[in-house]
Design a protein around this motif. Structure first.
Motif, PDB file in Angstrom:
ATOM      1  N   MET A  17     116.944  56.650  27.744  1.00  0.00           N
ATOM      2  CA  MET A  17     118.766  55.919  27.703  1.00  0.00           C
ATOM      3  C   MET A  17     118.772  54.342  27.392  1.00  0.00           C
ATOM      4  O   MET A  17     119.168  53.924  26.399  1.00  0.00           O
ATOM      5  N   LYS A  22     121.843  53.361  25.438  1.00  0.00           N
ATOM      6  CA  LYS A  22     122.563  53.296  25.995  1.00  0.00           C
ATOM      7  C   LYS A  22     123.105  53.014  27.147  1.00  0.00           C
ATOM      8  O   LYS A  22     124.439  53.406  26.972  1.00  0.00           O
ATOM      9  N   SER A  80     130.158  59.029  26.880  1.00  0.00           N
ATOM     10  CA  SER A  80     129.780  57.304  27.242  1.00  0.00           C
ATOM     11  C   SER A  80     129.432  56.436  28.455  1.00  0.00           C
ATOM     12  O   SER A  80     129.297  55.668  28.191  1.00  0.00           O
TER      13      SER A  80
END
Length: 112
Positions: A17, A22, A80
């Motif tokens: 990630m 992200k 998200s």
């Protein structure tokens, strides 16, 4: 999954990630966004629904009695904040818990 395997999976997921950009560099902001998302009972119920197995949009909508827009909005919010992720199999998109989502369910929901 053994605790060692779970820890290794989580470590690999966090690295991935971060590499993909992200996960926010400032973990405080990252955690704040996640906690904000989990204030909503619909999103918490989605996480609980994914504990046993991955589910498609249609399965989630049916199980939780959500409209298209409710399901999409809440799934997008959970995605998200890195609590769930999409996984495609045989042309169908499924939603699965990430290590973050699993941690929430284990440490909060199952201890109620």
């Amino acid at each position: 999954m053994t605790p060692e395997e779970a820890a290794k999976r989580k470590e690999e997921w966090v690295s991935k990630m971060k590499r993909e950009g992200k996960m926010k560099e400032d973990m405080t902001e990252d955690h704040k966004a996640c906690l904000n998302a989990l204030q909503n009972p619909v999103r918490r119920n989605i996480l609980k629904a994914l504990v046993e197995q991955k589910k498609s949009l249609e399965e989630i909508k049916t199980e939780l009695k959500l409209t298209d827009s409710q399901a999409s909005y809440n799934l997008n919010m959970l995605e998200s904040t890195l609590c769930i992720e999409k996984e495609e199999s045989e042309g169908i998109v499924y939603y699965v818990l990430t290590p973050r989502g699993e941690g929430y369910v284990e440490n909060v929901e199952l201890k109620k």
